[in-house]
Design a protein around this motif. Structure first.
Motif: not given
Length: 345
Positions: A25-41, A69-75
């Motif tokens: 999940i973290l890896r997918n968000i990191y490469y696609n950020q910002p991303i919404g829950r539906r797109a991530l699912a 605008n979506g989810m982002n991975v923090t540092e």
């Protein structure tokens, strides 16, 4: 690490499943950020309820930020992703697989990225990132770095981070241009890598698949001759490993030559040569840039390829240079291993 993983498998296997899921999940968000829950699912083929629960936990631990605008991975989340890479590597048994492939192919080093880059863009990106890291580890001031073209090399250039301290290196295309896509041309890739390393670059403004007469004429052009001389002096080469049938189509080979490479079992193409699985030359074509003989004399050689369909090509090319490192994905590695097992039966 291996003992810890084995202990976890025995006493709390569910912990491993949770770690793998949250890493994914973290890896997918990191490469696609910002991303919404539906797109991530959709990306992970998981239910939105599962994603919502896991995302809340990751946010609670300071690994994610959730904005409009979506989810982002923090540092901190990015550092966790980096730290978990070795764990996932060990979890999949890739450390021992790297050694097996290294010994099997009789080469210097093998780097395996988890997953299958043919069907997973994130694995493809991870392969590019790993290869770019390897380059930074091996290059020294004064090096001349040769780069080939293609989608894999283009991704490597894209994933390479910008160096804070400039490197005194020269990056050059190892061969002439091929195809019409600017992003995958060796000239464009060489320039991009040079800028990220803080080095200089030279361009080879000629097509790769030229006829013998045209090639002879091009060799008299001063600027071309100058770059070709630099290519002869390169001491680091990074190249994508191509399948013979695919490269034959890209290079518009005549049908009689395609028939020849097919009938004689060519599985790989490199530097205008087509090879069988034993590394024997099946067909040689006229190209401009790095020659096969020059390739064999280069000190540091890094080949990059992914997908089980590239396994035979990887095996063939590795027979050409013993002091070689390869960056491959898990799918290619396991296919190479199965080929070796089947060959000994």
């Amino acid at each position: 690490m291996k003992d810890l993983i084995e202990l976890q498998r025995k006493i709390a296997p569910e912990i491993i499943d949770i770690i793998e899921k949250r890493y994914s999940i973290l890896r997918n968000i990191y490469y696609n950020q910002p991303i919404g829950r539906r797109a991530l699912a959709n990306n992970l083929s998981l239910g939105e309820r599962v994603i919502r629960t896991e995302v809340s936990i990751l946010k609670e631990h300071g690994l994610l930020d959730i904005e409009t605008n979506g989810m982002n991975v923090t540092e901190e989340g990015r550092l966790v992703i980096e730290d978990l890479k070795d764990y996932i590597h060990g979890l999949k048994g890739l450390n021992s697989l790297e050694k097996k492939i290294k010994d099997m192919l009789n080469i210097n080093r093998v780097y395996i990225v988890p997953g299958d880059s043919s069907g997973d863009i994130l694995t493809f990106r991870d392969m590019g990132k790993t290869a770019s890291t390897v380059i930074k580890q091996v290059v020294n001031d004064g090096d001349i770095i040769g780069i080939t073209g293609g989608t894999t090399m283009a991704q490597l250039a894209e994933e390479m981070s910008i160096e804070k301290t400039k490197r005194n290196v020269t990056v050059i295309p190892a061969r002439g241009g091929l195809g019409k896509d600017l992003e995958t041309q060796s000239n464009n890739i060489a320039a991009k890598i040079a800028k990220k390393l803080g080095g200089s670059y030279r361009l080879l403004q000629v097509p790769d698949n030229v006829g013998a007469e045209a090639l002879k004429a091009l060799m008299t052009v001063h600027e071309v001759k100058e770059v070709l001389e630099i290519i002869k002096n390169m001491n680091v080469l990074v190249f994508g490993i191509g399948r013979a049938d695919v490269m034959a189509r890209r290079r518009d080979l005549q049908q009689d030559k395609i028939n020849k490479i097919n009938s004689e079992g060519a599985v790989a193409e490199a530097f205008g040569h087509y090879f069988n699985t034993n590394g024997d030359i099946v067909l040689e074509t006229s190209t401009i840039g790095l020659s096969l003989e020059d390739f064999k004399n280069i000190n540091t050689v890094i080949g990059v390829a992914g997908g089980k369909e590239k396994a035979e090509a990887i095996v063939a090319v590795c027979k050409l240079h013993s002091n070689m490192a390869i960056v491959i994905d898990e799918a290619a590695a396991r296919k190479i291993l199965s080929m070796s097992i089947n060959a000994t039966k």
